[in-house]
Design a protein around this motif. Structure first.
Motif: not given
Ligand code: URA
Length: 230
Positions: A99-100, A103, A130, A180-183, A196
């Motif tokens: 996790l970042d 996060t 998330y 960084h998938q979600i971002k 997040l």
């Molecule tokens: N996606 C993100 O961008 N950051 C995370 O820490 C986990 C998933």
């Protein structure tokens, strides 16, 4: 198992440090000092360093509620790591995924390498949910695009995802784990993540009673749920 390896598995001592302890005659097996690092420890034998009895467990599984501000690494010379948050000091622990730094939420830590590998394998499509808050509200069209797969600058668009409005943001479940998938998914709909938190990882759900920064062993029921990855 060799005595030096046994010590490594029960403590945070490295193999070299374990050998030094043995040479210094600080280690006993069933009450007898042993000075050979290759001595074979059998099941049920009591190993002590000085007066401390060691407890051997083959595999351990820890759930951590990661706070922001800690990096997902076992060691770092500049930043606090998630390992600073757990009491368990075994040298063979590793973190399942990352996790970042900013996060929060569910992180799994284990010494079971096969589980670690399988839960991260792109072929297993392990779901992660998330809770995401963004700068701007997402439109219905944005949510539709996130659900159906979106170009985030990789060779292929993201896989189908589940997304619904929740509280001040959205709950987004993805079946892969790109960098960084979600971002990057939020950037792809011209938005920006401000908060997040990971709530689930495969069949595991973040324990609501686990305060931020706290950890606990997985329960037997939770271990049963992840057995299919072992
Ligand atoms: N996606 C993100 O961008 N950051 C995370 O820490 C986990 C998933």
């Amino acid at each position: 198992m060799r005595l030096d390896k046994y010590i490594c598995k029960c403590t945070s001592y490295s193999r070299k440090e374990s050998c030094s302890l043995i040479k210094e005659k600080r280690v006993s097996v069933d009450g007898i000092v042993v000075s050979d690092a290759g001595f074979h420890v059998n099941d049920g034998q009591e190993v002590k360093i000085d007066d401390t009895v060691l407890h051997y467990e083959e595999y351990i599984y820890i759930m951590l509620n990661k706070p922001a501000g800690y990096i997902t690494a076992t060691h770092d010379s500049n930043s606090k790591t998630v390992m600073d948050l757990i009491d368990e000091k075994r040298a063979d622990l590793s973190i399942v995924g990352r996790l970042d730094k900013d996060t929060e939420g569910l992180l799994l830590i284990t010494n079971n390498g096969k589980l670690n590998h399988n839960m991260l394998s792109p072929t297993k499509h392990v779901d992660k949910t998330y809770y995401v808050i963004c700068d701007n509200d997402l439109s219905d069209d944005d949510i539709n695009r996130l659900c159906h797969g979106i170009d985030i600058g990789d060779d292929t668009p993201t896989l189908e995802a589940k997304c619904r409005r929740y509280d001040q943001g959205i709950l987004l479940t993805i079946h892969e784990g790109r960098y960084h998938q979600i971002k990057r998914m939020m950037e792809a709909v011209n938005n920006h993540v401000t908060y997040l938190k990971r709530l689930t990882f495969g069949p595991l759900c973040l324990d609501e009673d686990l305060a931020s920064g706290s950890s606990r062993r997985l329960t037997d029921e939770e271990i049963e749920l992840i057995k299919k990855y072992m």
